[in-house]
Design a protein around this motif. Structure first.
Motif, mmCIF file in Angstrom:
data_model
loop_
_atom_site.group_PDB
_atom_site.id
_atom_site.type_symbol
_atom_site.label_atom_id
_atom_site.label_comp_id
_atom_site.label_asym_id
_atom_site.label_seq_id
_atom_site.Cartn_x
_atom_site.Cartn_y
_atom_site.Cartn_z
ATOM 1 N N MET A 9 -28.471 39.873 -83.264
ATOM 2 C CA MET A 9 -29.665 39.358 -82.997
ATOM 3 C C MET A 9 -30.632 40.278 -82.474
ATOM 4 S SD MET A 9 -30.933 36.010 -80.460
ATOM 5 C CE MET A 9 -29.961 34.781 -81.278
ATOM 6 N N THR A 10 -31.846 40.337 -83.096
ATOM 7 C CA THR A 10 -32.871 41.228 -82.832
ATOM 8 C C THR A 10 -34.080 40.427 -82.387
ATOM 9 O OG1 THR A 10 -31.969 43.152 -83.820
ATOM 10 C CG2 THR A 10 -34.396 43.205 -83.174
ATOM 11 N N ILE A 11 -34.774 40.537 -81.234
ATOM 12 C CA ILE A 11 -36.050 39.674 -80.950
ATOM 13 C C ILE A 11 -37.043 40.821 -80.625
ATOM 14 C CG2 ILE A 11 -34.859 37.641 -80.174
ATOM 15 C CD1 ILE A 11 -35.419 38.501 -77.199
ATOM 16 N N GLU A 12 -38.439 40.468 -80.423
ATOM 17 C CA GLU A 12 -39.373 41.201 -79.862
ATOM 18 C C GLU A 12 -40.079 40.634 -78.913
ATOM 19 O OE1 GLU A 12 -43.042 44.059 -81.592
ATOM 20 O OE2 GLU A 12 -41.798 42.896 -82.837
ATOM 21 N N VAL A 13 -40.371 41.354 -77.706
ATOM 22 C CA VAL A 13 -40.966 40.638 -76.429
ATOM 23 C C VAL A 13 -42.350 41.711 -76.226
ATOM 24 C CG1 VAL A 13 -39.095 39.246 -75.661
ATOM 25 C CG2 VAL A 13 -39.461 41.786 -74.896
ATOM 26 N N ALA A 14 -43.446 40.999 -75.804
ATOM 27 C CA ALA A 14 -44.402 41.712 -75.536
ATOM 28 C C ALA A 14 -44.219 42.325 -73.846
ATOM 29 C CB ALA A 14 -45.529 40.764 -75.452
ATOM 30 N N GLN A 15 -43.519 41.870 -73.091
ATOM 31 C CA GLN A 15 -43.279 42.172 -71.834
ATOM 32 C C GLN A 15 -41.991 42.040 -71.366
ATOM 33 O OE1 GLN A 15 -46.082 39.867 -69.929
ATOM 34 N NE2 GLN A 15 -44.720 37.970 -69.781
ATOM 35 N N VAL A 62 -32.335 41.423 -68.779
ATOM 36 C CA VAL A 62 -33.898 41.174 -69.136
ATOM 37 C C VAL A 62 -34.094 42.323 -70.107
ATOM 38 C CG1 VAL A 62 -36.262 41.915 -67.978
ATOM 39 C CG2 VAL A 62 -34.428 40.663 -66.683
ATOM 40 N N ALA A 63 -34.745 41.624 -71.235
ATOM 41 C CA ALA A 63 -35.184 42.497 -72.409
ATOM 42 C C ALA A 63 -36.310 43.242 -72.086
ATOM 43 C CB ALA A 63 -35.257 41.524 -73.619
ATOM 44 N N PRO A 64 -36.411 44.399 -72.334
ATOM 45 C CA PRO A 64 -37.778 45.252 -72.141
ATOM 46 C C PRO A 64 -38.585 45.100 -73.267
ATOM 47 C CG PRO A 64 -35.974 46.699 -73.155
ATOM 48 C CD PRO A 64 -35.223 45.348 -72.733
ATOM 49 N N ALA A 65 -39.830 45.471 -73.172
ATOM 50 C CA ALA A 65 -40.887 45.161 -73.924
ATOM 51 C C ALA A 65 -40.506 46.028 -75.407
ATOM 52 C CB ALA A 65 -42.000 45.652 -73.502
ATOM 53 N N GLY A 66 -40.876 45.218 -76.399
ATOM 54 C CA GLY A 66 -40.659 45.909 -77.770
ATOM 55 C C GLY A 66 -39.447 45.095 -78.568
ATOM 56 N N HIS A 255 -41.220 35.202 -77.325
ATOM 57 C CA HIS A 255 -40.413 36.255 -78.185
ATOM 58 C C HIS A 255 -40.742 35.998 -79.794
ATOM 59 C CE1 HIS A 255 -37.218 33.314 -77.573
ATOM 60 N NE2 HIS A 255 -36.611 33.665 -78.702
ATOM 61 N N THR A 256 -40.460 36.743 -80.391
ATOM 62 C CA THR A 256 -40.202 36.606 -81.749
ATOM 63 C C THR A 256 -38.794 37.083 -82.320
ATOM 64 O OG1 THR A 256 -42.797 37.061 -82.204
ATOM 65 C CG2 THR A 256 -41.414 37.118 -84.259
ATOM 66 N N LEU A 257 -38.366 36.309 -83.126
ATOM 67 C CA LEU A 257 -37.205 36.621 -83.903
ATOM 68 C C LEU A 257 -37.250 37.381 -84.976
ATOM 69 C CD1 LEU A 257 -33.900 36.172 -83.667
ATOM 70 C CD2 LEU A 257 -34.238 34.440 -85.401
ATOM 71 N N ARG A 258 -36.687 38.810 -85.088
ATOM 72 C CA ARG A 258 -36.642 39.671 -85.934
ATOM 73 C C ARG A 258 -35.466 39.593 -86.875
ATOM 74 N NH1 ARG A 258 -41.908 40.009 -86.368
ATOM 75 N NH2 ARG A 258 -42.907 41.150 -84.600
ATOM 76 N N PRO A 293 -36.054 31.052 -86.904
ATOM 77 C CA PRO A 293 -35.783 29.712 -85.961
ATOM 78 C C PRO A 293 -36.484 29.596 -84.846
ATOM 79 C CG PRO A 293 -33.618 30.971 -86.879
ATOM 80 C CD PRO A 293 -34.867 31.551 -87.163
ATOM 81 N N LEU A 294 -37.000 30.713 -84.082
ATOM 82 C CA LEU A 294 -37.843 30.716 -82.782
ATOM 83 C C LEU A 294 -38.980 30.580 -83.071
ATOM 84 C CD1 LEU A 294 -35.618 33.196 -80.730
ATOM 85 C CD2 LEU A 294 -35.387 30.890 -80.943
ATOM 86 N N ASP A 295 -39.788 30.869 -84.438
ATOM 87 C CA ASP A 295 -41.085 30.402 -84.574
ATOM 88 C C ASP A 295 -41.299 29.191 -84.243
ATOM 89 O OD1 ASP A 295 -41.380 32.939 -85.119
ATOM 90 O OD2 ASP A 295 -41.539 32.615 -87.371
ATOM 91 N N LEU A 296 -40.332 28.162 -84.325
ATOM 92 C CA LEU A 296 -40.467 26.753 -84.303
ATOM 93 C C LEU A 296 -41.061 26.197 -83.045
ATOM 94 C CD1 LEU A 296 -37.370 25.385 -86.025
ATOM 95 C CD2 LEU A 296 -39.715 25.585 -86.912
ATOM 96 N N GLY A 297 -40.649 27.179 -81.970
ATOM 97 C CA GLY A 297 -40.941 26.974 -80.550
ATOM 98 C C GLY A 297 -41.907 28.044 -79.916
#
Length: 306
Positions: A9-15, A62-66, A255-258, A293-297
């Protein structure tokens, strides 16, 4: 037989964002693990494991930004036998049910027993108690609902699934669980790996699956209202009252699922083992084609991948 299971799973977070994941093989199958890679992250971050109140294996980090990737790969030994069928399994009266089963007799976030009780007794009250009654529930849910990933909605409850007659595997499970609890049969939600073993292959890429378990005659049995047939090679990841208790990923922030890839395949015992997370195609399993899937929330502030 051997079954290879895993995910990437790859996600993207702003912070920097706190995550709790629940995607490893359940501790009850620890003795069946022939091989397992450690849970890896890219970039690497500290991780802390714990067992939750339902006995599920969880990881905090804790996921780092990016962009941030989490992946694991394993080979599990399995009997190769389909789900057991025990027509003689009986219902126990609620006063005989073990203490730790009582929570599976009452309503929960997605299972509105208070609103489905009259319907449940009208539909199944005259069916022979025990295995036959649970199977009647599965038959009804299977026949009533149409399955499609395009019908996915993260907020759909059991009552809404019954009214809309559509859903994904979690919706089938929630409705069947609700009916069973209304009938005083303990029922719990399960998610895990279920490959196309012993059945016609699904042309869609592999995904995590959801089914349910009921307590009959002093033990738990697997039932699956979506497929409504015994299956080979179920590998449990987590159990709870419903999907709210067992999110694959819970993020405390947006976050956004990539990328989300899952595999669950029978393998030759002579095959060599090497990580394969980067080779598996994508299935967006909680939303219509083209949506994560995560765009739904994604606007909720706290995201769940259920």
């Amino acid at each position: 037989m051997l079954i290879r299971v895993g995910y990437s799973m790859t996600i993207e977070v702003a912070q920097p964002t706190h995550l709790v994941t629940m995607m490893g093989v359940h501790p009850e199958r620890a003795s069946d693990l022939k091989w397992q890679s450690p849970t890896e992250t890219f970039p690497k971050v500290p991780k802390r494991a714990f067992i939750d109140q339902y006995g599920n294996s969880c990881l905090r980090m804790v996921a780092p930004a990016g962009e941030f990737t989490i992946t694991q790969d394993a080979v599990v030994t399995d009997t190769g036998e389909p789900d057991p069928i025990q027509p003689e399994a009986i219902e126990w009266s609620s006063d005989r049910v073990p203490d730790d089963c009582l929570r599976y007799l009452t309503g929960s976030r997605y299972c509105e027993t208070d609103r489905l009780s009259q319907l449940a007794w009208r539909l199944f009250g005259d069916v022979e108690p025990g295995w036959a009654r649970v199977q009647a529930v599965c038959d009804y849910v299977h026949d009533r609902m149409a399955f499609s990933y395009g019908y996915a909605r993260a907020t759909r409850t059991a009552l809404e699934a019954h009214q809309e007659c559509v859903g994904v595997c979690r919706d089938f499970a929630h409705l069947a669980i609700s009916f069973c609890r209304c009938l005083n049969i303990p029922a719990r939600y399960v998610n895990g790996y279920l490959g196309d073993i012993g059945v016609e292959p699904d042309p869609s890429p592999m995904d995590f699956s959801a089914w349910f378990e009921v307590y009959l005659g002093g033990r738990w049995y697997a039932f699956d209202a979506r497929h409504n047939r015994p299956r080979i090679g179920r590998v449990v990841v987590a159990r709870g009252r419903d999907a709210m208790d067992v999110p694959l990923l819970h993020s405390f922030g947006l976050h956004t699922l990539r990328v989300f890839r899952v595999w669950a395949d029978e393998v030759d015992s002579r095959a060599s083992v090497s990580p394969r997370w980067h080779k598996t195609p994508i299935r967006n399993h909680l939303g219509p084609p083209g949506r994560s899937p995560l765009d739904l929330g994604a606007r909720a502030g706290v995201n769940h991948l259920l």
